[in-house]
Design an enzyme around this catalytic site. Structure first.
Site, mmCIF file in Angstrom:
data_model
loop_
_atom_site.group_PDB
_atom_site.id
_atom_site.type_symbol
_atom_site.label_atom_id
_atom_site.label_comp_id
_atom_site.label_asym_id
_atom_site.label_seq_id
_atom_site.Cartn_x
_atom_site.Cartn_y
_atom_site.Cartn_z
ATOM 1 N N HIS A 233 192.377 -32.773 41.464
ATOM 2 C CA HIS A 233 193.434 -33.381 40.661
ATOM 3 C C HIS A 233 194.788 -33.339 41.362
ATOM 4 C CE1 HIS A 233 194.115 -29.151 39.214
ATOM 5 N NE2 HIS A 233 195.383 -29.561 39.165
ATOM 6 N N ASP A 265 186.317 -30.966 40.332
ATOM 7 C CA ASP A 265 187.741 -30.863 40.686
ATOM 8 C C ASP A 265 187.856 -30.358 42.117
ATOM 9 O OD1 ASP A 265 190.683 -29.352 39.099
ATOM 10 O OD2 ASP A 265 190.458 -30.953 40.561
ATOM 11 N N GLY A 344 201.471 -25.614 40.048
ATOM 12 C CA GLY A 344 201.693 -25.499 41.474
ATOM 13 C C GLY A 344 200.719 -24.552 42.148
ATOM 14 N N SER A 346 197.619 -24.734 41.518
ATOM 15 C CA SER A 346 196.388 -25.512 41.618
ATOM 16 C C SER A 346 195.955 -25.696 43.062
ATOM 17 C CB SER A 346 196.576 -26.893 40.985
ATOM 18 O OG SER A 346 196.445 -26.828 39.595
ATOM 19 N N SER A 362 191.501 -24.707 39.542
ATOM 20 C CA SER A 362 191.504 -25.995 38.855
ATOM 21 C C SER A 362 192.559 -26.030 37.754
ATOM 22 C CB SER A 362 190.115 -26.282 38.259
ATOM 23 O OG SER A 362 190.141 -27.452 37.457
#
Length: 398
Positions: A233, A265, A344, A346, A362
């Site tokens: 993502h 993801d 951030g 992620s 994720s």
């Protein structure tokens, strides 16, 4: 913005406890015995409330369990109901092995055999019914945040918002899943992808219009090219990746070579060869954490997460193969961890105490601030399926 021997044929527990435990001690050798980085020890003691002796005992049980989970799952015994690490009332850890047909017995002090109602296969079938319903386009009710096989509670646990249980019950009923296996668990804050706000080491993605902060997961290679694994993502295939030079200037380092989100993801960013990618995880300026491999840790194991926004935090694995319902999107095959994260973070890395890569962040709920950190749950995309999907090789330390 936008996943064995003859004893096994007779049944897993037909073997004597001594033989089983002997195989455990033999299988526990290897990478798991490497020295744990000082910063990881510090974070584990801080976040899990472990004293130095408790941490040493945990590491012993973790090594014991690491070599057993694949053997237990592949035993062919349809009574097997899962295994996990569990902390006892006295603060020590033990490996729990569950079965639907097992007389109470004890092995060594660090192992407990436990009788339960549902086999792992039965639980997996019930979860598959929910997954199939969602995959066929059925609308997942608002407030249903996901579901997973919960080996510790011997159920398929459905995470729901307060007040959403009725609609969750209707959703489960329409799936045909075995109602006797279902458990509903309240989750006060919804999980969400974490690359929409500022947020190992930092990078930015650009879709042609906007920049998004994310975190590097693990260094990888493919056919002479280098790059890093991260969350899907964070960017689409073709989106460019940058690092910040200062508050107003960025410099391109590469581009997304492949990306999948939702359903999974996962992504990897191909990085120009004039940049360097090290096989380590950022330990908050207290020493990098070497990456030695990607052996999968069991439920109950401790993992530490590193990201550009909140640094290094540790927690325990609660479940695997979790289906998470983000706003308008469903992601399958995630691992659920009791640890905080923020926007951030992620794409950032999850790693075990022996330096085994586990996955990339994720999403999650809550933040790492104050009391919210104790309530937080995060999810990671497992690293091995990501590597396999894109034909990548994990860079490791010698």
């Amino acid at each position: 913005m936008r996943k064995i021997g003859s004893w096994a044929k007779r049944g897993l527990f037909a073997v004597s406890p001594l033989a089983l435990l002997l195989s455990m001690s033999v299988s526990a050798a290897g990478p798991a015995e490497r020295e744990v980085a000082p910063k990881v020890r510090e974070a584990l003691q801080r976040d899990l409330g472990l004293s130095p002796p408790q941490l040493a005992q945990y590491l012993k049980v973790e090594r014991l369990a690491a070599g057993q989970q694949e053997m237990l799952a592949a035993s062919g015994d349809d009574r097997f109901a899962g295994s996990w690490l569990e902390r006892k009332a006295n603060g020590d850890y033990q490996l729990v092995v569950a079965s639907t047909s097992l007389a109470p017995k004890r092995g060594m002090a660090d192992v407990e055999f436990r009788n339960v109602r549902h086999s792992l296969g039965r639980l997996a079938d019930a979860k598959a019914e929910l997954d199939t319903l969602a995959e066929r386009g059925a609308k997942v009710p608002k407030g249903v945040y996901g579901w997973f096989v919960d080996v510790r509670n011997n159920t398929v646990t459905v995470n729901v918002a307060p007040g959403a249980k009725v609609s969750a019950i209707d959703f489960v009923a329409s799936s045909g899943a075995d109602a006797g296996t279902i458990r509903f668990q309240s989750m006060a804050s919804a999980p969400r992808p974490l690359a929409t706000l500022k947020g190992g080491s930092e990078y930015l993605s650009n879709d042609g219009s906007n920049y998004y902060y994310c975190s590097v997961g693990f260094a990888v290679t493919r056919q002479g090219e280098q790059g890093f694994a991260t969350a899907g993502h964070c960017g689409n295939a073709g989106d460019r990746a940058f690092v910040a030079v200062n508050r107003r200037t960025v410099s391109q380092i590469g581009a997304f070579a492949a990306s999948n989100f939702p359903n999974t993801d996962r992504a990897w960013v191909r990085v120009d060869n004039n940049h360097s990618l090290l096989p380590v995880v950022d330990g908050e300026n207290q020493g990098d954490i070497p990456v030695y491999g990607s052996t999968e840790a069991p439920v109950g194991a401790a993992v530490c997460r590193s990201g550009r926004t909140t640094g290094l935090h540790c927690g325990t694995i609660e479940a695997k193969n979790v289906t998470v319902q983000y706003p308008g999107e469903s992601v399958n095959g995630l691992t659920q961890v009791k640890v905080c994260a923020e926007g951030g973070d992620s794409g950032g890395s999850f790693i075990t105490t022996p330096g085994q890569a586990q996955g990339v962040l994720s999403g999650g709920n809550y933040s790492c601030k104050g009391k919210q950190a104790r309530l937080a749950t995060s999810y990671f995309q497992p690293i091995n399926p990501l590597l396999q999907a894109y034909g990548l090789t994990l860079k490791t330390s010698q």
